[in-house]
Design a protein around this motif. Sequence first.
Motif, PDB file in Angstrom:
ATOM      1  N   ARG A 309     -31.823  -3.109  37.269  1.00 23.53           N
ATOM      2  CA  ARG A 309     -31.528  -1.884  38.002  1.00 23.53           C
ATOM      3  C   ARG A 309     -30.530  -1.051  37.209  1.00 23.53           C
ATOM      4  NH1 ARG A 309     -33.238  -1.649  43.198  1.00 23.53           N
ATOM      5  NH2 ARG A 309     -34.019  -3.602  44.129  1.00 23.53           N
ATOM      6  N   THR A 314     -31.272   2.396  41.274  1.00 20.96           N
ATOM      7  CA  THR A 314     -32.722   2.562  41.112  1.00 20.96           C
ATOM      8  C   THR A 314     -33.243   1.504  40.146  1.00 20.96           C
ATOM      9  OG1 THR A 314     -32.384   4.166  39.339  1.00 20.96           O
ATOM     10  CG2 THR A 314     -32.588   5.030  41.576  1.00 20.96           C
ATOM     11  N   PRO A 315     -34.482   1.002  40.375  1.00 18.85           N
ATOM     12  CA  PRO A 315     -35.030  -0.020  39.480  1.00 18.85           C
ATOM     13  C   PRO A 315     -35.406   0.566  38.118  1.00 18.85           C
ATOM     14  CG  PRO A 315     -36.661   0.631  41.105  1.00 18.85           C
ATOM     15  CD  PRO A 315     -35.393   1.311  41.500  1.00 18.85           C
TER      16      PRO A 315
END
Length: 367
Positions: A309, A314-315
């Motif tokens: 991440r 957010t990934p």
Amino acid sequence: MSEDLYAQPDLMRKVRCEEESGEEMEDRDEREERLVDIYMSADSLRGYNGGTETQLAAVQDRGGGPHAERRRGRVRTVCLGLLYLLLLTGFTGLAIQHIQVMKEKNSLRASYQNLQASHKNLTEEKDRLQASHKNLTEEKDRLQASHKNLTEERDRLRARECEIKVETGEYQPFPKNETVVADAEKTPAKCRHLSVVLVSFGLLCILQAVLNVSLRLALSDSPFKTTQEVVIEEEVEVEHCPLNWLTSGSSCYYISSKRRSWDQSRQDCLERGADLVIINSREEQDFLMKFVIAAWVGMTDRQEEGLWRWVDGTPVMKDRLFWAPGQPDGAFGGEDCGDIRVMIDFVGLNDYNCSAKVSWICEKMLQ
């Protein structure tokens, strides 16, 4: 008693006795003389006897044998001693000569090494002198070319000066004829016309300036703004990147020249009002790879191993970015922080130990 006197003596026994007694005497020559005297007195008493002479010769040979043997032994001993002394002297001389030769050899070797070092220094000095001579020759050629150009320029100036002098000499002696007088009379009229034109142009300029000022005053009282003023205000409101930051699109990037751990690097970015970079596309990655060799980026899988991440939560879209060969691999017992590498056979994103010392990239978005 006369029988005993004229009886034949036992010469062999007499010799043995004399030999036994002679071993205790110091002077060997005196013993031999006594023995001879005894034999001579015996022969004078009973006459000459050939057998007796033979026996005397045998006795004399027996008596002189050990003495001769000892003498020969002494001679041999003396000869051997002299020979040993000569050999010892010869070996000593050879050893001394060998030492001297070795010293001379070492001295010659040292001299040879000194000569080699001197030859090397002279060769280097020769090369430096040759290089200096080459540079001086090139400088001389440049100076000669410059001198040639200056000489040509001087000749041109002199020729020009001569032409000017000739022209001046041609126009000065001309007399003022009637035509020249007429032209001189017409000149004030031409100057007057030119002055009128210049005054008119000046008045037009002043009138234009007055009109521009009036128009601006009228527009300033109007509630509407011109397009140019709107663009200027928008340019003023746009935020610029800080000094020594890179600009790409709507982002500012700071690339550190120091080396710190991942946590220390992120803390530095936060203190600058930014955070570790978040790479959203291959284009952005290619842009950053032009300026780094190895640098921390804002991705980690500390919360869940294998789930990478960004620092904003957010990934990481692995398919949209370029990873180094075989990465991420979680080697060496855990590599939970991400960096970007640009090496010969290792280019792209990489997982690395968070405590390692690496430079970093900060990102700040423009408003």
